[in-house]
Design an enzyme around this catalytic site. Structure first.
Site, PDB file in Angstrom:
ATOM      1  N   TYR A 140       0.836  -1.201   0.000  1.00  0.00           N
ATOM      2  CA  TYR A 140       0.000   0.000   0.000  1.00  0.00           C
ATOM      3  C   TYR A 140       0.869   1.249   0.000  1.00  0.00           C
ATOM      4  O   TYR A 140       0.563   2.244  -0.647  1.00  0.00           O
ATOM      5  CB  TYR A 140      -0.932  -0.002   1.217  1.00  0.00           C
ATOM      6  CG  TYR A 140      -2.051  -1.028   1.085  1.00  0.00           C
ATOM      7  CD1 TYR A 140      -3.213  -0.720   0.394  1.00  0.00           C
ATOM      8  CD2 TYR A 140      -1.921  -2.302   1.631  1.00  0.00           C
ATOM      9  CE1 TYR A 140      -4.233  -1.653   0.251  1.00  0.00           C
ATOM     10  CE2 TYR A 140      -2.926  -3.249   1.493  1.00  0.00           C
ATOM     11  CZ  TYR A 140      -4.085  -2.921   0.807  1.00  0.00           C
ATOM     12  OH  TYR A 140      -5.079  -3.847   0.654  1.00  0.00           O
ATOM     13  N   ASN A 163     -12.240   0.910  -5.967  1.00  0.00           N
ATOM     14  CA  ASN A 163     -11.875   0.761  -7.383  1.00  0.00           C
ATOM     15  C   ASN A 163     -13.097   0.396  -8.232  1.00  0.00           C
ATOM     16  O   ASN A 163     -13.677  -0.669  -8.045  1.00  0.00           O
ATOM     17  CB  ASN A 163     -10.813  -0.345  -7.481  1.00  0.00           C
ATOM     18  CG  ASN A 163     -10.378  -0.624  -8.909  1.00  0.00           C
ATOM     19  OD1 ASN A 163     -10.731   0.112  -9.821  1.00  0.00           O
ATOM     20  ND2 ASN A 163      -9.603  -1.686  -9.078  1.00  0.00           N
ATOM     21  N   CYS A 171      -6.202  -3.976  -8.452  1.00  0.00           N
ATOM     22  CA  CYS A 171      -6.006  -3.612  -7.049  1.00  0.00           C
ATOM     23  C   CYS A 171      -5.724  -4.846  -6.194  1.00  0.00           C
ATOM     24  O   CYS A 171      -5.246  -4.723  -5.069  1.00  0.00           O
ATOM     25  CB  CYS A 171      -7.212  -2.841  -6.523  1.00  0.00           C
ATOM     26  SG  CYS A 171      -8.763  -3.699  -6.702  1.00  0.00           S
ATOM     27  N   HIS A 172      -5.985  -6.041  -6.762  1.00  0.00           N
ATOM     28  CA  HIS A 172      -5.658  -7.264  -6.005  1.00  0.00           C
ATOM     29  C   HIS A 172      -4.142  -7.450  -5.884  1.00  0.00           C
ATOM     30  O   HIS A 172      -3.687  -8.280  -5.108  1.00  0.00           O
ATOM     31  CB  HIS A 172      -6.292  -8.495  -6.683  1.00  0.00           C
ATOM     32  CG  HIS A 172      -5.869  -8.703  -8.111  1.00  0.00           C
ATOM     33  ND1 HIS A 172      -6.453  -8.032  -9.161  1.00  0.00           N
ATOM     34  CD2 HIS A 172      -4.895  -9.475  -8.668  1.00  0.00           C
ATOM     35  CE1 HIS A 172      -5.881  -8.405 -10.304  1.00  0.00           C
ATOM     36  NE2 HIS A 172      -4.916  -9.269 -10.026  1.00  0.00           N
ATOM     37  N   GLU A 198      -2.465 -15.760 -10.906  1.00  0.00           N
ATOM     38  CA  GLU A 198      -1.283 -15.085 -11.440  1.00  0.00           C
ATOM     39  C   GLU A 198       0.016 -15.691 -10.915  1.00  0.00           C
ATOM     40  O   GLU A 198       1.106 -15.199 -11.218  1.00  0.00           O
ATOM     41  CB  GLU A 198      -1.354 -13.580 -11.109  1.00  0.00           C
ATOM     42  CG  GLU A 198      -2.571 -12.906 -11.751  1.00  0.00           C
ATOM     43  CD  GLU A 198      -2.561 -11.395 -11.640  1.00  0.00           C
ATOM     44  OE1 GLU A 198      -1.559 -10.823 -11.164  1.00  0.00           O
ATOM     45  OE2 GLU A 198      -3.567 -10.766 -12.034  1.00  0.00           O
TER      46      GLU A 198
END
Lengths: 203, 155
Positions: A140, A163, A171-172, A198
């Site tokens: 963050y 978001n 944003c993940h 991912e």
């Protein structure tokens, strides 16, 4: 007083209207005439049914199930334009790219984003977030710094929490520096799913 | 107050507007008129200053589209002169065709008032508010229309 004439006037043989067909026709004509300012359609993802909202500028909103659709439509009508209609075919590009992302064949989205729902620092944070590559995570504090205010990490967290286009603006990929995953608009399980997809978290 | 998403106007009013237009122009033309009504509304929509009485606004547009359609179809036989086949007026669309052709021949306000009253089964106050006239004027338009229809239509 009801007489024969009035009775006949009250009962014209009226064929029923196919409202879905009318909606589809209107959406198509509106798009052709440049009058469709916000189009939307749903997309069945491994994370549940998502709703995709696009404008002529690009993807403006992507929402998880559980966010009441009527409220989102109201918000878009107020903030973008009241010319809002369901027109799933207008969202095909987004839906195809989501298909390939969830199918594991796409790492980066090539979609124009309509940033109009994001303003100020929030927009800066989300634009910085959009640059985080597939398969990596930042803290963050990093994303706040990238947006120009290293100490505003709490505000950055709030920006990410609101978001309007999760998944595509990733944003993940923002997590706690200490190793915790932090929060997620769609719920922590969805964040874990995306990070597993991912390769950041073990499957 | 903000304007609601446009498609909500379609969901909320299309079925009733369709019946209204069937009464005014017949079923063949009603769907076209309905589409044109919504397309005109969509074009003007973002410029509306407020979202009050959107229903009455839609009925005003629908009535205008119906008037255009009636005018067009009454002009149609003239095309014959240019060697184009004349298009038959709506044809036996409705079971009660003669009656509805007479309704379509009424002056616009009487026609709209009759359709509101009998096809949509509305009270005079509501008809007045939708047509932008008084309750009394709505009542007068209905009875004038009925008087005229009684002269033309043999029961």
């Amino acid at each position: 007083m009801t007489d024969e004439l009035e009775r006949r006037l009250s009962a014209p043989a009226s064929p029923a209207l196919d409202v879905d067909h009318l909606r589809a026709m209107l959406a198509r004509r509106a798009a052709e005439d440049g009058l469709l300012d916000v189009a939307y359609g749903s997309y069945d993802s491994p994370l549940g049914p998502l709703t995709v909202f696009v404008t002529p500028r690009g993807l403006v909103r992507l929402s998880y199930p559980g966010e009441p659709i009527d409220e989102q439509l109201d918000e878009l009508a107020a903030r973008i334009s009241p010319r809002v209609m369901a027109a799933p075919e207008r969202t095909d590009d987004v839906r195809h790219q989501l298909d390939s992302y969830f199918g594991g064949t796409r790492r980066d989205f090539e979609l124009p984003i309509d940033w109009r729902l994001m303003r100020g620092f929030r927009a800066d944070v989300l634009r910085a977030t959009a640059r985080i590559p597939f398969g990596s995570v930042v803290s963050y504090r990093d994303v706040a710094a990238a947006a120009g205010s290293p100490n505003a990490y709490r505000a950055a967290g709030n920006a990410l929490g609101s978001n309007p286009v999760p998944i595509v603006v990733p944003c993940h990929r923002v997590v706690h520096a200490g190793g915790g995953l932090g929060g997620y608009t769609g719920g922590l399980e969805r964040k874990q799913f995306l990070l597993r997809l991912e390769g950041v978290l073990d499957r | 107050m903000h304007l609601p998403p446009f498609e909500r106007l379609v969901d909320a009013h299309a079925a009733e507007l369709h019946r209204f237009l069937i009464g005014l122009v017949g079923p063949t033309e009603a769907e076209d008129c309905l589409q044109e009504t919504y397309m005109s509304a969509l074009r003007a929509y973002p410029r509306l200053r407020h979202g009050d009485n959107l229903r009455a606004w839609l009925y005003t547009i629908a009535q205008r589209k119906a008037t255009d359609a009636v005018r067009r179809s009454s002009r149609r036989p003239a095309r014959d002169l240019d060697g184009v086949e004349p298009v038959a007026p709506s044809g036996p669309d409705l079971a009660d065709d003669g009656l509805w052709l007479s309704v379509r021949a009424l002056p616009a306000k009487q026609r709209a008032a009759i359709v509101h009253r009998f096809v949509l089964d509305l009270a005079y106050a509501e008809i007045g508010s939708r047509m932008g006239i008084s309750e009394e004027a709505a009542r007068q338009n209905v009875s004038a229309g009925l008087r005229r229809l009684r002269q033309e239509v043999t029961p």
